[in-house]
Design an enzyme around this catalytic site. Sequence first.
Site, PDB file in Angstrom:
ATOM      1  N   LYS A 192       0.854  -1.184   0.000  1.00 24.06           N
ATOM      2  CA  LYS A 192       0.000   0.000   0.000  1.00 24.06           C
ATOM      3  C   LYS A 192       0.890   1.234   0.000  1.00 24.06           C
ATOM      4  CE  LYS A 192      -2.842   3.096   2.379  1.00 24.06           C
ATOM      5  NZ  LYS A 192      -2.072   4.110   1.662  1.00 24.06           N
ATOM      6  N   CYS A 303      12.485  11.449   7.999  1.00 25.82           N
ATOM      7  CA  CYS A 303      12.426  10.889   9.346  1.00 25.82           C
ATOM      8  C   CYS A 303      13.693  11.135  10.147  1.00 25.82           C
ATOM      9  CB  CYS A 303      12.171   9.394   9.254  1.00 25.82           C
ATOM     10  SG  CYS A 303      13.380   8.550   8.207  1.00 25.82           S
ATOM     11  N   GLU A 403       8.085  15.798  16.608  1.00 24.86           N
ATOM     12  CA  GLU A 403       8.503  15.761  15.211  1.00 24.86           C
ATOM     13  C   GLU A 403       7.646  16.749  14.426  1.00 24.86           C
ATOM     14  OE1 GLU A 403       7.385  12.511  12.505  1.00 24.86           O
ATOM     15  OE2 GLU A 403       9.502  12.354  11.974  1.00 24.86           O
TER      16      GLU A 403
HETATM   17  P1  NAD Z   1       1.496   8.433   7.774  1.00 25.00           P
HETATM   18  O1  NAD Z   1       1.679   7.597   8.982  1.00 25.00           O
HETATM   19  O2  NAD Z   1       0.457   9.487   7.785  1.00 25.00           O
HETATM   20  O3  NAD Z   1       1.149   7.503   6.520  1.00 25.00           O
HETATM   21  C1  NAD Z   1       1.971   6.407   6.175  1.00 25.00           C
HETATM   22  C2  NAD Z   1       1.146   5.370   5.435  1.00 25.00           C
HETATM   23  O4  NAD Z   1       0.193   4.815   6.338  1.00 25.00           O
HETATM   24  C3  NAD Z   1       0.348   5.929   4.244  1.00 25.00           C
HETATM   25  O5  NAD Z   1       0.389   4.976   3.205  1.00 25.00           O
HETATM   26  C4  NAD Z   1      -1.043   6.062   4.824  1.00 25.00           C
HETATM   27  O6  NAD Z   1      -2.069   6.013   3.859  1.00 25.00           O
HETATM   28  C5  NAD Z   1      -1.084   4.845   5.729  1.00 25.00           C
HETATM   29  N1  NAD Z   1      -2.096   4.893   6.809  1.00 25.00           N
HETATM   30  C6  NAD Z   1      -2.634   5.986   7.407  1.00 25.00           C
HETATM   31  N2  NAD Z   1      -3.530   5.587   8.361  1.00 25.00           N
HETATM   32  C7  NAD Z   1      -3.523   4.224   8.356  1.00 25.00           C
HETATM   33  C8  NAD Z   1      -4.220   3.232   9.103  1.00 25.00           C
HETATM   34  N3  NAD Z   1      -5.099   3.539  10.050  1.00 25.00           N
HETATM   35  N4  NAD Z   1      -3.957   1.938   8.842  1.00 25.00           N
HETATM   36  C9  NAD Z   1      -3.048   1.594   7.904  1.00 25.00           C
HETATM   37  N5  NAD Z   1      -2.381   2.476   7.141  1.00 25.00           N
HETATM   38  C10 NAD Z   1      -2.605   3.789   7.377  1.00 25.00           C
HETATM   39  O7  NAD Z   1       2.930   9.038   7.423  1.00 25.00           O
HETATM   40  P2  NAD Z   1       3.370   9.984   6.212  1.00 25.00           P
HETATM   41  O8  NAD Z   1       2.845  11.362   6.418  1.00 25.00           O
HETATM   42  O9  NAD Z   1       3.113   9.314   4.902  1.00 25.00           O
HETATM   43  O10 NAD Z   1       4.962   9.967   6.430  1.00 25.00           O
HETATM   44  C11 NAD Z   1       5.585  10.772   7.380  1.00 25.00           C
HETATM   45  C12 NAD Z   1       6.014   9.973   8.594  1.00 25.00           C
HETATM   46  O11 NAD Z   1       6.781   8.855   8.184  1.00 25.00           O
HETATM   47  C13 NAD Z   1       6.900  10.780   9.504  1.00 25.00           C
HETATM   48  O12 NAD Z   1       6.539  10.573  10.839  1.00 25.00           O
HETATM   49  C14 NAD Z   1       8.291  10.223   9.229  1.00 25.00           C
HETATM   50  O13 NAD Z   1       9.197  10.392  10.279  1.00 25.00           O
HETATM   51  C15 NAD Z   1       7.983   8.786   8.952  1.00 25.00           C
HETATM   52  N6  NAD Z   1       9.047   8.142   8.179  1.00 25.00           N
HETATM   53  C16 NAD Z   1       9.868   7.251   8.804  1.00 25.00           C
HETATM   54  C17 NAD Z   1      10.914   6.648   8.100  1.00 25.00           C
HETATM   55  C18 NAD Z   1      11.844   5.665   8.771  1.00 25.00           C
HETATM   56  O14 NAD Z   1      12.538   4.947   8.063  1.00 25.00           O
HETATM   57  N7  NAD Z   1      11.882   5.588  10.089  1.00 25.00           N
HETATM   58  C19 NAD Z   1      11.113   6.962   6.750  1.00 25.00           C
HETATM   59  C20 NAD Z   1      10.259   7.877   6.151  1.00 25.00           C
HETATM   60  C21 NAD Z   1       9.221   8.461   6.875  1.00 25.00           C
END
Ligand code: NAD
Length: 503
Positions: A192, A303, A403
């Site tokens: 996804k 991140c 963050e």
């Molecule tokens: P997000 O958590 O909003 O979304 C991530 C994914 O989860 C998307 O595909 C979204 O549609 C999905 N999602 C949302 N609600 C869900 C649910 N209830 N059930 C299942 N899936 C769901 O994050 P974002 O805005 O896309 O990305 C930013 C975040 O990602 C930041 O916190 C960043 O630090 C983190 N990040 C971490 C890493 C790492 O390697 N640690 C790398 C990149 C980004």
Amino acid sequence: MTLTVQPYRESVGLRTGRLHIGGEWIPARDGATWTHIHPATGEEIGDIAVASAEDVDDAVAAARRAFDAGEWSNARAGTRIAVLRRTAELLRTHADELRRLQALDNSVPVSFGSVYATSVDVAADAFDHHAGWVDKIGGQTLPPYQGGDHLAMSFREPLGVVGAILPWNAPFLLFAQKVAPALAAGCTVVLKPSEYASFTVLRMVELLFEAGLPAGTLNVVTGTGDPTGERLITHPDVDKISFTGSREVGGRIVEASAGTLKRVSLELGGKSPALVFADAADVGVAAATTVGAVTLGLSGQACVSNTRALVQREVYDEFLAAAEGMAAAVTYGDPFDPAVMSAPLINGKQLDRVLGYIEKGRAEGARLVTGGERLGGEYAAGNFVAPTIFADVDNGSTIAQEEIFGPVLSVVPFSDEEEALALANDTRYGLGAGVFSADAQRAFRVSRRLRAGTVGINGFQIEPHLPFGGFKESGLGREGGQSSVEAYTELKTVMMPLGDEMM
Ligand code: NAD
């Protein structure tokens, strides 16, 4: 002049995003779609299908059938290696096209493609690296503990059906860091992507099938968190959820896994510190690197960015002057313009959130050195925020603890090594950290005491063979290299008496 990216849609060949289930490209059963708005211009870029719970069920069933049929999970090592290596080659051949697609998705400038960690090259390397693991995923042969004549062995079996969920900010790298090891281990996948970066991912999926991946081995359900993501994380026939995204959704996934005890690995957010000591070889370089990490390319939406600069008092003013200079040099705008260095925030919600944090920083008494506002004029239709530096930040304040995921750097002064370490570790996160010092003993000593998954000494680079992940609330598990192989396999023990006596 009004900013527009519409002319690029045709040159990139953008089509409506469909689901990929059991080898077929199909719309959502109920015809639901989601319209992607470009973050730099506010223009409608294209639609993607929103998979319903039933679509997700179909994708999981296709992945399960493919896993049980064994065409991939039981394929000879040479077959899997060839497909993964061909994928790496195709990614390299299509690098330019993919970077342009990404610019339409999340507005990360094409110029940023030259930065290894976020470019297509690191994704291609991840496929090559994991291809190398396929014929090395082994177990052990163990001697009998109590004596006797019997044989005991351990095997690493593919985990099964993996639900992989991606964020929007680094689609190349994160696609590869999940899909390559899962496939190398023999798993099948339901992927996804984020609704804010699906077009890039859909093209990468096409390339994997062009490389020879059997139908059903990788299925894609585009869509939103609810219903698409929710069904995937609660589905009883998914063996593992591998998630990269926010702390909040990560917590929801742990909660949802309680019903089925599915395996979970989480790569979450951070509030990573950069520790700049007075003996740094070049304080100006330390400042430029730190400000660059929160402004260039992803505009702080990464991140592992060092969003807290802890700076020794002796070089504090020098650091701030260099940081301000770096912030002033950042350029914005059309992501297809090679001179553009930075991106807007991904959507209106994130824009409001970041501006809210900036207000909070002011209200809590931090000193605004530069930035602090949304850009107007030709940038007014986009979600651009000027590079923002706060000095004299209290490490306990909101902008130093949460963050922000935007171009905001909090600078905190410190007096000595002990204080620097105490400040650095005073956070609920633990993803990354940076140490700037020309004293190698100090740099290593400090790096060992930092509670963070990755520490960069005088610099930092993401590479596909290195374990990456978080301490504390930054995640569960590691991706990269051997850790990835372990994350997509289950350990099984098999034993057998070699004579007539019972064990
Ligand atoms: P997000 O958590 O909003 O979304 C991530 C994914 O989860 C998307 O595909 C979204 O549609 C999905 N999602 C949302 N609600 C869900 C649910 N209830 N059930 C299942 N899936 C769901 O994050 P974002 O805005 O896309 O990305 C930013 C975040 O990602 C930041 O916190 C960043 O630090 C983190 N990040 C971490 C890493 C790492 O390697 N640690 C790398 C990149 C980004």
